[in-house]
Scaffold this motif. Structure first.
Motif, short mmCIF file in Angstrom:
data_model
loop_
_atom_site.label_atom_id
_atom_site.label_comp_id
_atom_site.label_asym_id
_atom_site.label_seq_id
_atom_site.Cartn_x
_atom_site.Cartn_y
_atom_site.Cartn_z
N TYR A 47 0.04 -6.32 -4.29
CA TYR A 47 -0.76 -7.06 -5.28
C TYR A 47 0.06 -8.20 -5.84
O TYR A 47 0.19 -8.38 -7.06
CB TYR A 47 -1.32 -6.14 -6.38
CG TYR A 47 -0.34 -5.29 -7.17
CD1 TYR A 47 0.24 -4.13 -6.64
CD2 TYR A 47 -0.02 -5.62 -8.49
CE1 TYR A 47 1.11 -3.36 -7.38
CE2 TYR A 47 0.85 -4.84 -9.23
CZ TYR A 47 1.41 -3.71 -8.68
OH TYR A 47 2.28 -2.94 -9.42
N PRO A 48 0.61 -9.04 -4.94
CA PRO A 48 1.47 -10.12 -5.41
C PRO A 48 0.69 -11.15 -6.21
O PRO A 48 -0.53 -11.26 -6.08
CB PRO A 48 2.00 -10.75 -4.12
CG PRO A 48 1.09 -10.32 -3.04
CD PRO A 48 0.42 -9.07 -3.49
N TYR B 88 -1.46 0.70 -1.73
CA TYR B 88 -2.44 0.02 -2.56
C TYR B 88 -2.50 -1.45 -2.17
O TYR B 88 -1.46 -2.07 -1.95
CB TYR B 88 -2.13 0.14 -4.07
CG TYR B 88 -3.00 -0.79 -4.88
CD1 TYR B 88 -2.48 -1.97 -5.42
CD2 TYR B 88 -4.37 -0.55 -5.04
CE1 TYR B 88 -3.29 -2.86 -6.10
CE2 TYR B 88 -5.18 -1.44 -5.72
CZ TYR B 88 -4.65 -2.59 -6.24
OH TYR B 88 -5.45 -3.49 -6.91
N LEU B 89 -3.72 -1.97 -2.07
CA LEU B 89 -3.89 -3.40 -1.81
C LEU B 89 -4.87 -3.99 -2.81
O LEU B 89 -5.96 -3.42 -3.00
CB LEU B 89 -4.48 -3.64 -0.40
CG LEU B 89 -3.65 -3.29 0.83
CD1 LEU B 89 -3.71 -1.79 1.12
CD2 LEU B 89 -4.18 -4.04 2.03
N ASN B 90 -4.53 -5.11 -3.43
CA ASN B 90 -5.54 -5.78 -4.26
C ASN B 90 -6.54 -6.44 -3.31
O ASN B 90 -6.35 -6.44 -2.09
CB ASN B 90 -4.91 -6.76 -5.25
CG ASN B 90 -4.23 -7.95 -4.60
OD1 ASN B 90 -4.20 -8.07 -3.37
ND2 ASN B 90 -3.66 -8.82 -5.40
N THR B 91 -7.63 -6.99 -3.84
CA THR B 91 -8.68 -7.47 -2.94
C THR B 91 -8.21 -8.66 -2.11
O THR B 91 -8.63 -8.83 -0.97
CB THR B 91 -9.98 -7.83 -3.70
OG1 THR B 91 -9.69 -8.71 -4.78
CG2 THR B 91 -10.66 -6.57 -4.23
N GLY B 92 -7.32 -9.47 -2.65
CA GLY B 92 -6.75 -10.57 -1.87
C GLY B 92 -5.97 -10.06 -0.66
O GLY B 92 -6.02 -10.65 0.42
N ILE C 178 -6.53 -7.12 0.76
CA ILE C 178 -7.52 -6.52 1.66
C ILE C 178 -8.11 -7.62 2.55
O ILE C 178 -8.23 -7.47 3.77
CB ILE C 178 -8.64 -5.80 0.87
CG1 ILE C 178 -8.07 -4.57 0.15
CG2 ILE C 178 -9.79 -5.41 1.79
CD1 ILE C 178 -9.04 -3.89 -0.80
N LYS C 179 -8.43 -8.75 1.92
CA LYS C 179 -8.98 -9.88 2.66
C LYS C 179 -7.98 -10.38 3.70
O LYS C 179 -8.33 -10.65 4.85
CB LYS C 179 -9.33 -11.00 1.68
CG LYS C 179 -9.80 -12.29 2.32
CD LYS C 179 -11.10 -12.12 3.06
CE LYS C 179 -11.56 -13.43 3.67
NZ LYS C 179 -12.61 -13.21 4.67
#
Lengths: 126, 182
Positions: free
Chosen positions: A32-33, A67-71, A73-74
């Protein structure tokens, strides 16, 4: 000439290794940078170059992200789409997603991202 | 600040079951620190790993949204500071957790924001999944800071439709708050 990429993990960004010898892109940790697309841009570029070179050698995406933020994931979806396209063009690729058996959400995420793709893949719970 | 202010604030915290509250500028570092505090707190009281994952995920999306918005929408440094100063609250309720985040938005962005949320609110799980997958595969805009997936992901993880409110806050801004129940 593909260079080696080695990025150390931070609290919010993954450990990344891109190896020009083995053509393995490895991600470990959480993602989640602050500027997520900026973080992934050079890695996606590296993947593109790897897919274009050494047509006989398998390009492998080895993901151990919890864990991945949506950015992220994209960005990951972007990489998977490129790998899938290469696979459909007859190029050898492999995706391995390592999950902690206790982390139900990451197993679900991996399944969702890989759902519609035809490339060889394994979701490995450890 | 007076003692009476603190007591009044504490009453609200207790009444609403608030276990974590933060009001201030969101740097990536603050987002990380608070995130860790939230996770540790949840791990000490919550067995369900899914719920802990979801609360953390929604918290990250909410706070990074505020940060992205402040970076891209502000016309100058002063405004960027104002837009980046958000409020995050996490409350424990009988059947789960309530996450609320609020920040200032420029009035010209209110309509588009409202449209997006109103489109999402009535969607059921099927429709949300489809909208999310369509968005996931769609090409990114030139200078996108986010994937446009945040609200959809929050809605999928939320037990109820997303709740939001907008209220005037000065000449050119409104205060936007979003509530997700997990």
């Amino acid at each position: 000439m593909l260079e080696r990429i080695y990025i150390e993990a931070t609290r919010s960004s993954p450990h990344v290794e891109c190896d020009p010898a083995s053509l393995v892109l490895r991600f470990v940790g959480e993602s989640y940078p602050e500027n997520t697309f900026q973080f992934y841009r050079p890695l996606i570029a590296w993947l593109d170059r790897a897919l274009a070179e050494e047509a006989d050698q398998t390009v492998t995406l080895d993901v151990a992200l919890s864990y991945l933020n949506t950015g992220s994931i994209k960005s990951m979806m972007d990489m998977l789409d490129r790998l899938d396209e290469a696979h459909q063009d007859g190029r050898p690729v492999m995706v391995l997603w390592r999950c902690d058996a206790e982390n139900e959400r990451i197993v679900e995420l991996a399944q969702e991202l890989l759902e519609d793709l035809s490339l060889p893949h394994e979701i490995r719970t450890e | 600040m007076h003692q009476t202010d603190m007591l009044a604030l504490r009453d609200i915290f207790v009444r609403c079951g608030i276990v974590l509250g933060f009001n201030g500028p969101f740097s990536q570092s603050v987002i990380e620190e608070l995130g860790e505090a939230i996770r540790r707190h949840l791990e000490s009281r919550e067995q369900a790993s899914k719920r802990i994952s979801d609360v953390f995920a929604v918290y990250i999306e909410m706070t990074q949204n505020i940060r992205h918005y402040a970076e891209t929408a502000a016309l100058d440094e002063l405004e960027r500071e104002a837009l980046n100063a958000g409020t995050v609250l996490i409350a424990v309720e009988e059947d789960g957790y309530s996450l609320m985040a609020g920040n200032l938005v420029r009035n010209e962005h209110v309509e588009r924001l409202t449209e997006r949320l109103e489109r999402i609110r009535p969607m059921d799980a099927e429709a949300l999944k489809k909208a999310y997958r369509d968005r996931l595969r769609a090409p990114l805009e030139e200078d996108a800071t986010g994937a446009g997936l945040g609200f959809l992901q929050m809605a999928r993880k939320s037990a109820r439709p997303l709740e939001y409110s907008l209220s005037p806050a000065g000449e050119a801004h409104s205060f936007f708050s979003l509530s997700v129940h997990i």
